[in-house]
Design an enzyme around this catalytic site. Structure first.
Site, PDB file in Angstrom:
ATOM      1  N   ARG A  74      46.743 -10.271 -30.741  1.00 31.49           N
ATOM      2  CA  ARG A  74      46.554  -9.944 -32.171  1.00 31.49           C
ATOM      3  C   ARG A  74      47.139  -8.598 -32.559  1.00 31.49           C
ATOM      4  NH1 ARG A  74      41.622 -11.846 -30.408  1.00 31.49           N
ATOM      5  NH2 ARG A  74      40.947  -9.798 -29.718  1.00 31.49           N
ATOM      6  N   CYS A 133      27.580   2.320 -19.529  1.00 29.25           N
ATOM      7  CA  CYS A 133      27.329   3.578 -20.248  1.00 29.25           C
ATOM      8  C   CYS A 133      25.871   4.052 -20.125  1.00 29.25           C
ATOM      9  CB  CYS A 133      27.734   3.440 -21.713  1.00 29.25           C
ATOM     10  SG  CYS A 133      27.372   1.842 -22.440  1.00 29.25           S
ATOM     11  N   GLN A 150      20.246   2.348 -27.645  1.00 24.41           N
ATOM     12  CA  GLN A 150      21.698   2.313 -27.483  1.00 24.41           C
ATOM     13  C   GLN A 150      22.455   2.127 -28.802  1.00 24.41           C
ATOM     14  OE1 GLN A 150      21.096   0.077 -23.207  1.00 24.41           O
ATOM     15  NE2 GLN A 150      23.105  -0.112 -24.156  1.00 24.41           N
ATOM     16  N   GLY A 160      28.539   1.063 -28.512  1.00 20.48           N
ATOM     17  CA  GLY A 160      28.509   0.470 -27.173  1.00 20.48           C
ATOM     18  C   GLY A 160      28.931  -0.987 -27.217  1.00 20.48           C
ATOM     19  N   ARG A 197      19.056  -2.030 -28.649  1.00 20.43           N
ATOM     20  CA  ARG A 197      20.151  -1.620 -29.546  1.00 20.43           C
ATOM     21  C   ARG A 197      19.528  -1.010 -30.800  1.00 20.43           C
ATOM     22  NH1 ARG A 197      24.940  -1.188 -27.786  1.00 20.43           N
ATOM     23  NH2 ARG A 197      25.214  -3.363 -27.221  1.00 20.43           N
ATOM     24  N   HIS A 219      23.924   7.136 -26.591  1.00 22.90           N
ATOM     25  CA  HIS A 219      22.782   6.399 -26.053  1.00 22.90           C
ATOM     26  C   HIS A 219      21.702   7.426 -25.669  1.00 22.90           C
ATOM     27  CE1 HIS A 219      25.170   2.916 -26.196  1.00 22.90           C
ATOM     28  NE2 HIS A 219      25.318   2.635 -24.915  1.00 22.90           N
TER      29      HIS A 219
HETATM   30  P1  A2P Z   1      42.396  -6.106 -29.987  1.00 22.50           P
HETATM   31  O1  A2P Z   1      42.177  -4.911 -30.855  1.00 22.50           O
HETATM   32  O2  A2P Z   1      43.794  -6.587 -30.039  1.00 22.50           O
HETATM   33  O3  A2P Z   1      41.371  -7.182 -30.172  1.00 22.50           O
HETATM   34  P2  A2P Z   1      36.083  -3.121 -28.353  1.00 22.50           P
HETATM   35  O4  A2P Z   1      35.346  -2.973 -27.041  1.00 22.50           O
HETATM   36  O5  A2P Z   1      36.020  -1.907 -29.201  1.00 22.50           O
HETATM   37  O6  A2P Z   1      35.705  -4.375 -29.066  1.00 22.50           O
HETATM   38  O7  A2P Z   1      37.633  -3.280 -27.959  1.00 22.50           O
HETATM   39  C1  A2P Z   1      38.094  -4.282 -27.084  1.00 22.50           C
HETATM   40  C2  A2P Z   1      39.520  -3.977 -26.700  1.00 22.50           C
HETATM   41  O8  A2P Z   1      39.984  -4.994 -25.810  1.00 22.50           O
HETATM   42  C3  A2P Z   1      40.473  -4.003 -27.871  1.00 22.50           C
HETATM   43  O9  A2P Z   1      41.523  -3.080 -27.649  1.00 22.50           O
HETATM   44  C4  A2P Z   1      40.998  -5.424 -27.843  1.00 22.50           C
HETATM   45  O10 A2P Z   1      42.250  -5.591 -28.456  1.00 22.50           O
HETATM   46  C5  A2P Z   1      41.147  -5.596 -26.351  1.00 22.50           C
HETATM   47  N1  A2P Z   1      41.223  -7.007 -25.987  1.00 22.50           N
HETATM   48  C6  A2P Z   1      40.381  -7.998 -26.356  1.00 22.50           C
HETATM   49  N2  A2P Z   1      40.798  -9.182 -25.840  1.00 22.50           N
HETATM   50  C7  A2P Z   1      41.921  -8.911 -25.126  1.00 22.50           C
HETATM   51  C8  A2P Z   1      42.824  -9.688 -24.354  1.00 22.50           C
HETATM   52  N3  A2P Z   1      42.642 -11.004 -24.201  1.00 22.50           N
HETATM   53  N4  A2P Z   1      43.883  -9.067 -23.775  1.00 22.50           N
HETATM   54  C9  A2P Z   1      44.069  -7.729 -23.933  1.00 22.50           C
HETATM   55  N5  A2P Z   1      43.254  -6.944 -24.630  1.00 22.50           N
HETATM   56  C10 A2P Z   1      42.191  -7.517 -25.220  1.00 22.50           C
END
Ligand code: A2P
Length: 342
Positions: free
Chosen positions: A48, A137, A164, A168, A243, A250
């Site tokens: 994405r 964490c 938390q 998180g 939460r 936290h």
């Molecule tokens: P993206 O922003 O493209 O969804 P958080 O913990 O804040 O939700 O962030 C999760 C992180 O992991 C984001 O950078 C997200 O990217 C990334 N992510 C989620 N799914 C995938 C995937 N299948 N491959 C690589 N990165 C991922």
């Protein structure tokens, strides 16, 4: 020890997987703040985000997709994209020769993977086989005062109740608290999307899925990880994780029993001397750690230190840490610093 071979004078090549997320963004900030010797930074996120970019040291770094060969030449890969992604991507990252510092739950309890809090068990980092794990964490913030207390009186039992922050749960957690608070203020309906229930003006006594014994995954992590980091496989731990509608930090209310009585005065001393821990315990001045006061700092802050009225070898205290920093990114970067050639 397998360390990062590149000469540090020229810097090393670093990857951040999950670079658009809450922990990934903080990792970029901490790498910059701590002047980690980065020669080249590669940023990865989900499909994405390909086409978007993140900022590092003022430069726009394009987001890449994780694919075979994308980690060639990378020395250290920080992963904070979740457990399923860590399990899927680790073989591919390792194949390209990078050492992984993983923030997820994927490998923490693997006996071959060190679970490291650098102030507590830096030596464990030497025994890695290509993957090192950063604890949960809540575990990190809780273990920081427990370690000096254990050294002073040998821990026998811990009762920990966490409060938390929504960050998180990542960027979706932050957005949900903000949206629900704004909706509530406008008198509009508040609908949960990311959390199971409304988080604004509410408390959720469930983080992660319930296990057959009634504990949640988050509570199980706290028990298992405290035992592994402190090398106390029999330590009795009674956890409750909650939460709360707080954006960052936290807080954990801890009751800790020791074999030898540790007085409040002694606890204050050992807490104060422990690296990464600060004492904020001046009840007369109404000075104690709170999330809004601790946010943005790397240390964990301990206060409200009291003798347990119901037990003569136990103390109650309250510890607060910024879980995106010490609870995630700072701890991960500190682990990576242990891998740099001296
Ligand atoms: P993206 O922003 O493209 O969804 P958080 O913990 O804040 O939700 O962030 C999760 C992180 O992991 C984001 O950078 C997200 O990217 C990334 N992510 C989620 N799914 C995938 C995937 N299948 N491959 C690589 N990165 C991922």
């Amino acid at each position: 020890m397998r360390s990062v071979d590149a000469p540090v004078a020229n810097g090393i090549t670093v990857a951040v997987v999950g670079a658009t997320g809450a922990a990934g963004q903080t990792t970029l900030k901490i790498l910059e703040e701590r002047k980690f010797p980065v020669r080249e930074l590669r940023a990865f996120a989900s499909e994405r985000s390909v086409g978007k970019s993140v900022t590092f040291k003022g430069d726009e770094i394009p987001i890449r997709r994780v694919e075979a060969g994308a980690f060639k030449g990378v020395d250290i890969a920080f992963c904070s994209a979740g457990s399923a992604q860590a399990k899927e991507y680790a073989p591919l990252i390792r194949k390209d020769g990078a050492v992984i510092v993983d923030k997820s739950n994927a490998f923490r309890m693997d006996p071959k993977v060190p679970l490291v809090v650098p102030e507590i068990n830096p030596g464990a980092a030497r025994r890695h086989d290509g993957i090192l794990s950063c604890p949960n964490c809540t575990t990190i913030v809780t273990v920081m005062p427990l370690k000096p207390l254990h050294d002073a009186g040998r821990l026998t039992r811990v009762v920990a109740t966490s409060f938390q922050a929504v960050s998180g749960a990542g960027v979706n957690g932050i957005a949900e608290l903000r949206e629900q608070t704004l909706a509530w203020a406008k008198g509009e309906a508040v609908a949960p999307r990311h959390f199971a229930h409304q988080i604004a003006f509410n408390l959720l006594p469930q983080i992660d899925a319930f296990q057959p014994d009634g504990y949640t995954g988050e509570e199980k992590k706290l028990v298992d990880e405290l035992r592994k980091i402190l090398e106390l496989p029999e330590l009795r731990v009674a956890p409750t994780t909650v939460r709360v509608p707080v954006f960052t930090c936290h807080s954990i209310a801890v009751n800790a029993e020791t074999e030898r009585k540790v007085t409040v005065a002694e606890a204050r001393q050992v807490f104060e001397r422990f690296p990464g821990l600060k004492l904020w315990d001046e009840p007369a001045q109404q000075r104690y750690p709170m999330p809004i006061a601790v946010e943005g700092q790397d240390d964990c802050f301990v206060g409200r230190i009291r003798e347990d009225l119901s037990h003569d070898r136990a103390l109650n205290f309250w510890v607060v840490g910024d879980q995106l920093r010490k609870g995630a990114a700072t701890n991960a970067v500190q682990i990576a610093e242990l891998l740099l050639p001296s």
